[in-house]
Design an enzyme around this catalytic site. Structure first.
Site, short mmCIF file in Angstrom:
data_model
loop_
_atom_site.label_atom_id
_atom_site.label_comp_id
_atom_site.label_asym_id
_atom_site.label_seq_id
_atom_site.Cartn_x
_atom_site.Cartn_y
_atom_site.Cartn_z
N LYS B 68 28.58 48.24 46.04
CA LYS B 68 29.62 47.24 45.80
C LYS B 68 30.68 47.39 46.89
CE LYS B 68 32.51 45.61 41.90
NZ LYS B 68 32.92 45.88 40.51
N SER B 143 32.94 42.00 37.58
CA SER B 143 33.13 41.75 38.99
C SER B 143 31.96 42.25 39.85
CB SER B 143 34.42 42.43 39.46
OG SER B 143 34.31 43.82 39.29
N SER B 167 33.06 45.16 34.04
CA SER B 167 32.56 44.67 35.32
C SER B 167 31.17 45.12 35.71
CB SER B 167 33.53 45.05 36.45
OG SER B 167 34.64 44.20 36.46
#
Lengths: 475, 487
Positions: B68, B143, B167
């Site tokens: 990420k 996210s 997330s």
């Protein structure tokens, strides 16, 4: 002043000595090369986290105890949020909710009188980066960012610039005595905020408080307080006291005046909240006890000891406790057997003068107490004269050689009566007219004969013995 | 032959036997990255020439993975999917990533996220919206949108995520994969761009429970750079998974998953809830007792606002370092304040700015007690309630969200009205308490995957993984790869 009373409170920021910074593994040392002592966290690169330096907490707790404060049960930190180019994270890690010490007090000496100073709190925080402003640009040096700072906040308990500065001086000494800071104002290791208000002598409510920020020397603290008292007094006298505003000012060294920075109305809301990246840390009684053992004898106690136990004059004792180095040197001298008064004399008359002249500290001073002992012991035995002792002292520090190398048989004091007798006989035989004049009443010629003996022996003759012999031979 | 759709265990065997080389895996993963990038817009950076690591005894050696883009990676662009860091190339690597690299895992790309993790839709990345590989018109949630999309699409067996509210665990549900965040502090956060430090967790997205255990085993460990990390060296997650769950006791929050408590539920919602109860039956067949527990609605209703208060407050402060002075593009202006203002005005998306305003407001002196301190108190109450229940039960089991991934062009559909807000937001409980929490796929509605979540007490990670593993074993969704549908 007269009819008004000034009330002063202090905030004293002091940089702690430690191997690494307070929340970073970067070195905590003064470095001429900008941005040399920097780790990613000191420049707030995304994802970096603070890690508490336990040594700094220990030192902060030690000072908390020295100041007779109450220590918190848990150690934790808060964020003080504001934007400024010298604050890379956009917040400073400090202590607001649970300072390392609260409600303390300490007795200091102001002009020979005791004064009790009340401590509001003492807390541990990180220093900001330093800024260098040029005509068109400003440069940021992150060496200082994250350096441990202890901030000490007093109650408004001082009534004159003298008291305030006496406290700062004493605290500076305490920091040094406790080994928590070099406390060198020249290196910017101590910075002060001062708040001043005036009130009618008989009033009970404090007047409007004006704060002066970031004053970097005690002389400036003194001047700033007095200027501010004068400014406020003049306004009050002129019936314009309402013009004294609760505001922040800065001290301008060049003009010796204070200049308005911002009003209390514009005060920043720092939005304090608990720093989530540092877990609460339990402060155990055992740990506090352990730290307490490291508190050394403080200057006031030492002074009493010097006067009452070692027989020094208060004047001398005051000079010696001025610096921890002096006191340590003196005590070491006494410990190895140098007479306290002799040691004090050497320290005050010769050594401190020499240090000041050369601009060095005792750490760089060649003649350690052990080496000094080589001189004083011979002096006590009478092997050398005090004049010789002085010469040996000077030679030794000039040439960096042990004093005993100069105390040889040929420069030792001549105390041998036979040898002196024959020298004196020679001199008297060559000065018959002076002897006659002496016998005719010119008694001050006695010193002339002593001088002749000294000249002949290059000053090595033991003056007491010379005088004894001369008296016998002349009278 | 395709390899990237396989589980780590299998890939490891293939690498060890020499049937495939790390280089071949990397090339396949890179090729898939480019394909998926065109479809899903899942990546901020596809690494040109990943450093090939040899395969050895370590389960992760030679295995490609995604990171990420809010993890700091030395020498590789790390943007947090924000314009404020659009050119930022760090000079240090996050501990969790370093730990994986030490095992020989090979980073293939940096995945897109809602800017700095502060969103749940995958629509606020500075590189644009991330699309769900099951249906490109739908969102992945966020996210960790790019990581979820890539793992679901079979680009590699695992990707790193971070989880402040849900997330990792919500995108996992929307993409039909596994999302696991272990107990707070098990993985060092050093190098993870912070959103809300007291709620932020590192974790991973995988296609099976065992893969998740393997990955977290590698990522975890006490770190001298993160004081909230703790020593878990005596915990071996992968080795501890045995699927023995007989006699375990789980609870669900009855008043939240009882259809009768909802007025006019949609068909999708009904299917979702029914699917959840069907999944519970599977568990019961495995010998697990599942009970419904009523929890005070007032407390539950407070969850979303507590989360907003605390996360926005911490975020406001955490992101104060983004000034464009030391890193990130310099703003224009006559003085430093103007420059910072320009940088932040241009750099942040409106959503983030809104959160900063909320955060600042909450932290203001006059509001702190009312909002921030009260939110902290309620957080404590919620955590205490959970811990009390964890004394009786081995974990909490709940459906994730209110249904399938919403359409991107009509996200308002999904925005919770008060009725369903608790169901949408309950995963935040796991962040309040720092609890280990895992989402696994448990079915389909209209060809879109849905997920179920298991959350347990702190340090009870093995338990969470075991229950998830036992359930996964009884369902056909393990290692599933997204099959694009047009609906």
């Amino acid at each position: 002043m007269g009819k008004y009373k000034a009330v002063i409170g202090l905030e004293m920021h002091c940089e702690l000595t430690s191997n690494t910074k307070v929340f970073s593994s970067a070195e905590n040392s003064y470095n001429d090369t900008p941005n040399a002592n920097v780790r990613p966290v000191d420049m707030a690169f995304p994802g970096t986290l603070p890690v508490v330096n336990i040594e700094c907490i220990r030192k902060a707790l030690l000072m908390s105890m020295v100041l007779n404060c109450t220590q918190p049960e848990y150690m934790y930190f808060d964020r003080k949020n504001y934007y400024y180019p010298d604050l890379p994270k956009g917040y400073q890690i400090t202590q607001m909710h649970a300072p390392v010490g609260v409600n303390g007090k300490i007795t200091i000496d102001v002009g020979g009188k005791d004064k009790e100073v009340l401590i509001h709190d003492i807390h541990l925080e990180e220093d900001s980066a330093s800024l260098d402003h040029y005509r068109d640009i400003s440069l940021i040096d992150y060496n200082r960012a994250g350096v441990p700072l202890l901030e000490l906040v007093t109650e408004p308990c001082f009534y004159s610039a003298e008291e305030a500065v006496a406290f700062l001086e004493y605290m500076r000494r305490i920091y040094q005595y406790c080994g928590v800071s070099e406390a060198d104002t020249k290196k910017g290791q101590i910075r002060c905020d001062v708040n001043v208000s005036i009130m009618d002598e008989d009033a009970t409510e404090l007047g409007t408080k004006v704060e002066m920020k970031n004053i970097n020397s005690f002389a400036n603290v003194y001047d700033a307080i007095n200027y501010e008292i004068k400014r406020q007094t003049e306004l009050k006298d002129a019936g314009r006291y309402d013009e004294v505003e609760q505001e922040t000012r800065r001290f301008d060294e060049e003009t010796g005046t204070t200049i308005r920075m911002r009003s209390k109305v514009d005060a920043i809301d720092y939005k304090y909240f608990v720093e989530p990246n540092i877990p609460k840390y339990k402060i155990t009684k055992e740990w506090l006890e352990e730290i307490k053992k490291d508190i050394p004898m403080l200057p006031r106690e030492r002074k009493e000891y010097y006067i009452n136990r070692l027989g020094l004059l208060e004047y001398d004792a005051n000079i010696i406790i001025k610096e921890k180095d002096y006191a340590d040197y003196f005590e070491e001298c006494v410990d190895i057997g140098i007479n306290p008064k002799t040691a004090a004399n050497y320290l005050i008359v010769q050594i401190i003068a020499y240090l000041n002249k050369e601009g060095i500290t005792l750490h760089d001073f060649y003649l350690t107490p052990k080496l000094l002992y080589q001189i004083t012991s011979e002096l006590d035995k009478g092997t050398i004269s005090s004049k010789q002792a002085k010469e040996i002292f000077n030679k030794s520090i000039m040439e960096g050689k042990e004093p005993k190398t100069y105390i040889t048989s040929d420069n030792a004091q001549i105390s041998d009566t036979d040898a002196l007798n024959s020298i004196i006989d020679d001199i008297l035989n060559n000065n018959e007219s002076q002897i006659e004049a002496y016998h005719n009443g010119k008694t001050n010629l006695f010193d002339y004969f002593v001088g002749q003996v000294m000249k002949e022996t290059k000053g090595k003759a033991n003056p007491t013995i010379v005088k004894d012999i001369l008296r016998k031979k002349l009278d | 032959m395709m390899y990237m759709n396989k589980a780590i265990e299998e890939l490891h065997e293939l690498l060890k036997s020499g049937e495939v080389t790390p280089e071949e895996l990397v090339n396949e993963s890179l090729k898939l990255s480019k394909e998926i990038q065109d479809k899903c817009n899942a990546f901020v950076t596809i690494i040109d020439k990943p450093k090939i690591m040899p395969a050895n005894e370590n389960m992760l050696s030679g295995i490609p993975f995604g990171i990420k883009d809010n993890y700091s990676t030395e020498g590789i662009l790390s943007t947090g999917s924000s314009n404020t860091l659009k050119d930022y190339v760090p000079f240090y690597t996050a501990t969790a990533v370093k730990n994986l690299e030490k095992c020989g895992a090979i980073a293939i790309n940096k995945t897109a996220l809602d800017e700095f993790g502060m969103g749940g839709t995958g629509t606020t990345c500075h590189t644009g919206t991330v699309h769900n590989p099951w249906n490109l018109k739908r969102m992945c949630a966020g996210s960790s949108s790019g990581s979820a999309a890539a793992v679901a699409a079979g680009v590699y067996p695992f990707a790193l995520g971070s989880d402040t509210g849900d997330s990792i665990r919500k995108p996992a549900a929307y993409c039909g994969i596994v999302g696991y965040k272990p107990t707070y502090g098990m993985i060092s956060r050093y190098g993870l761009f912070p959103f809300a430090s007291s709620l932020d967790h590192c974790g991973c997205l995988t296609r099976s429970v065992k893969d998740a255990a393997i990955v977290i085993d590698a990522m975890k460990g006490i770190d001298k750079n993160d004081q909230t990390s703790w020593d878990s060296s005596n915990m071996h997650l992968y080795e501890s998974i045995d699927g023995k769950v007989k006699g375990k006791k789980l609870f669900y929050i009855k008043n939240v998953v009882d259809l009768e408590n909802y007025q006019n539920p949609t068909e999708e919602f009904k299917k979702h809830i029914n699917n959840f109860h069907k999944t519970l039956e599977i568990l019961e067949k495995c010998g697990v007792t599942v009970e419904g527990v009523e929890i005070d609605k007032t407390l539950l209703n407070a969850i979303p606002s507590v989360y907003v208060c605390l996360s926005c407050a911490e975020a406001t402060s955490n992101m104060s370092n983004l000034t464009g002075i030391i890193f990130g593009p310099r703003g224009n202006g006559e003085n430093i304040n103007e420059m910072m203002k320009d940088h932040r005005t241009k750099g942040f998306s409106p959503l983030i700015k809104r959160r900063f305003v909320i955060g600042s407001y909450i932290l203001q002196k006059e509001n702190q007690e009312k909002y921030f301190v009260n939110a902290q108190r309620v957080r404590r109450l919620i955590v205490d309630k959970m811990k009390e229940l964890f004394k009786t039960y081995d974990g909490l089991i709940m459906p994730v969200g209110t249904g399938i991934a919403p359409f991107l062009d009509n996200p308002k559909d999904s925005v919770s009205n008060d009725d369903v807000s608790v169901l949408e937001e309950h995963l935040q409980i796991g962040n309040f308490g720092g609890f280990p929490s895992i989402t696994i796929p448990d079915g389909f509605i209209d060809n879109m995957p849905v997920g179920i979540n298991i959350t347990s007490n702190c340090y009870d990670d093995i338990n969470v993984l075991n229950i998830a593993y036992a359930l996964e074993r009884e369902m056909p969704y393990k290692n599933q790869i997204a099959k694009e549908s047009e609906k």
